[in-house]
Design a protein around this motif. Structure first.
Motif, mmCIF file in Angstrom:
data_model
loop_
_atom_site.group_PDB
_atom_site.id
_atom_site.type_symbol
_atom_site.label_atom_id
_atom_site.label_comp_id
_atom_site.label_asym_id
_atom_site.label_seq_id
_atom_site.Cartn_x
_atom_site.Cartn_y
_atom_site.Cartn_z
ATOM 1 N N GLY A 1 0.882 -1.101 0.086
ATOM 2 C CA GLY A 1 -0.096 0.043 -0.032
ATOM 3 C C GLY A 1 0.802 1.243 0.015
ATOM 4 N N MET A 2 1.876 1.265 0.847
ATOM 5 C CA MET A 2 2.741 2.404 0.922
ATOM 6 C C MET A 2 3.500 2.476 -0.497
ATOM 7 S SD MET A 2 4.289 2.002 4.745
ATOM 8 C CE MET A 2 5.418 3.196 4.557
ATOM 9 N N ARG A 3 3.908 1.331 -1.049
ATOM 10 C CA ARG A 3 4.472 1.798 -2.419
ATOM 11 C C ARG A 3 3.466 2.420 -3.601
ATOM 12 N NH1 ARG A 3 7.996 -3.931 -3.252
ATOM 13 N NH2 ARG A 3 9.550 -3.118 -1.675
ATOM 14 N N THR A 4 2.357 1.965 -3.365
ATOM 15 C CA THR A 4 1.406 2.704 -4.085
ATOM 16 C C THR A 4 1.246 4.171 -4.018
ATOM 17 O OG1 THR A 4 0.114 0.546 -3.933
ATOM 18 C CG2 THR A 4 -1.070 2.468 -5.047
ATOM 19 N N ASP A 5 1.217 4.451 -2.611
ATOM 20 C CA ASP A 5 1.110 5.767 -2.370
ATOM 21 C C ASP A 5 2.190 6.536 -2.991
ATOM 22 O OD1 ASP A 5 -1.094 5.287 -0.954
ATOM 23 O OD2 ASP A 5 -0.163 5.556 1.040
ATOM 24 N N PHE A 6 3.419 5.875 -2.659
ATOM 25 C CA PHE A 6 4.752 6.552 -3.016
ATOM 26 C C PHE A 6 4.702 6.715 -4.724
ATOM 27 C CE2 PHE A 6 8.942 6.643 -4.602
ATOM 28 C CZ PHE A 6 9.712 7.658 -3.701
ATOM 29 N N THR A 7 4.165 5.720 -5.450
ATOM 30 C CA THR A 7 4.347 5.708 -6.781
ATOM 31 C C THR A 7 3.291 6.924 -7.380
ATOM 32 O OG1 THR A 7 4.851 3.368 -6.853
ATOM 33 C CG2 THR A 7 3.850 4.522 -8.899
ATOM 34 N N ASP A 8 2.147 7.080 -6.713
ATOM 35 C CA ASP A 8 1.228 8.214 -6.915
ATOM 36 C C ASP A 8 2.285 9.525 -6.900
ATOM 37 O OD1 ASP A 8 -0.341 6.542 -7.557
ATOM 38 O OD2 ASP A 8 -1.780 6.876 -5.730
ATOM 39 N N LEU A 9 2.799 9.454 -5.690
ATOM 40 C CA LEU A 9 3.630 10.783 -5.238
ATOM 41 C C LEU A 9 4.561 11.078 -6.369
ATOM 42 C CD1 LEU A 9 4.462 12.860 -2.865
ATOM 43 C CD2 LEU A 9 6.123 11.294 -2.079
ATOM 44 N N TYR A 10 5.315 10.145 -6.599
ATOM 45 C CA TYR A 10 6.448 10.263 -7.640
ATOM 46 C C TYR A 10 5.929 10.473 -8.956
ATOM 47 C CZ TYR A 10 10.232 8.644 -10.649
ATOM 48 O OH TYR A 10 11.175 8.511 -11.274
ATOM 49 N N ARG A 11 4.763 10.086 -9.169
ATOM 50 C CA ARG A 11 4.197 10.459 -10.590
ATOM 51 C C ARG A 11 3.580 12.008 -10.528
ATOM 52 N NH1 ARG A 11 0.487 6.057 -10.832
ATOM 53 N NH2 ARG A 11 1.705 4.175 -12.124
ATOM 54 N N ARG A 12 3.183 12.342 -9.534
ATOM 55 C CA ARG A 12 2.885 14.005 -9.516
ATOM 56 C C ARG A 12 4.063 14.733 -9.371
ATOM 57 N NH1 ARG A 12 -0.822 12.491 -5.565
ATOM 58 N NH2 ARG A 12 0.294 12.996 -3.833
ATOM 59 N N TRP A 13 5.113 14.278 -8.933
ATOM 60 C CA TRP A 13 6.313 15.066 -8.734
ATOM 61 C C TRP A 13 7.182 15.142 -10.246
ATOM 62 C CZ3 TRP A 13 11.615 12.333 -8.225
ATOM 63 C CH2 TRP A 13 12.824 13.203 -7.976
ATOM 64 N N ARG A 14 6.835 14.151 -11.057
ATOM 65 C CA ARG A 14 7.441 13.949 -12.241
ATOM 66 C C ARG A 14 6.485 14.822 -13.185
ATOM 67 N NH1 ARG A 14 11.221 10.268 -14.247
ATOM 68 N NH2 ARG A 14 10.745 10.816 -16.335
ATOM 69 N N ALA A 15 5.292 14.928 -13.112
ATOM 70 C CA ALA A 15 4.416 15.770 -13.877
ATOM 71 C C ALA A 15 4.540 17.154 -13.551
ATOM 72 C CB ALA A 15 3.210 15.321 -13.320
ATOM 73 N N GLU A 16 5.030 17.541 -12.404
ATOM 74 C CA GLU A 16 5.487 19.015 -12.083
ATOM 75 C C GLU A 16 6.358 19.406 -12.855
ATOM 76 O OE1 GLU A 16 5.396 19.327 -7.937
ATOM 77 O OE2 GLU A 16 3.325 18.706 -7.642
ATOM 78 N N GLN A 17 7.561 18.554 -13.193
ATOM 79 C CA GLN A 17 8.685 18.989 -13.558
ATOM 80 C C GLN A 17 8.698 19.520 -15.096
ATOM 81 O OE1 GLN A 17 11.437 15.891 -12.555
ATOM 82 N NE2 GLN A 17 12.367 17.303 -10.837
#
Ligand SMILES: [Zn+2]
Length: 85
Positions: free
Chosen positions: A69-85
């Motif tokens: 579950g935490m990995r899923t959360d982190f993957t979402d966070l990572y995707r958002r972070w990438r999208a902002e760049q």
């Protein structure tokens, strides 16, 4: 430059290594690369802090349950972070 970049861990790889890192089962070179990545990456530093907190609360590592579950959360966070760049 390309060679250097290829040696660097990306977040996805770092996340995969967190459990081994906390268990102390990483090789010395893998551990060094992991720590080098953490030094420049607040997202993975946060993820590691969450993992440590989870272990503190549960007293054990439970990769199959908790961390999926935490990995899923982190993957979402990572995707958002990438999208902002
Ligand atoms: Zn990272």
């Amino acid at each position: 430059m390309k060679l250097l970049r290829r040696r660097d861990l990306v977040c996805q790889q770092a996340v995969e290594l967190v459990t081994d890192y906390l268990e102390g089962s990483l090789s010395r070179s893998a551990r060094r690369r992991f720590e080098a990545h953490l030094a420049g990456c607040p997202h993975c530093t946060e993820y590691l802090a969450q993992m440590r907190e989870t272990i503190r609360l549960t007293g054990r590592l439970t990769p199959d349950d908790l961390t999926s579950g935490m990995r899923t959360d982190f993957t979402d966070l990572y995707r958002r972070w990438r999208a902002e760049q």
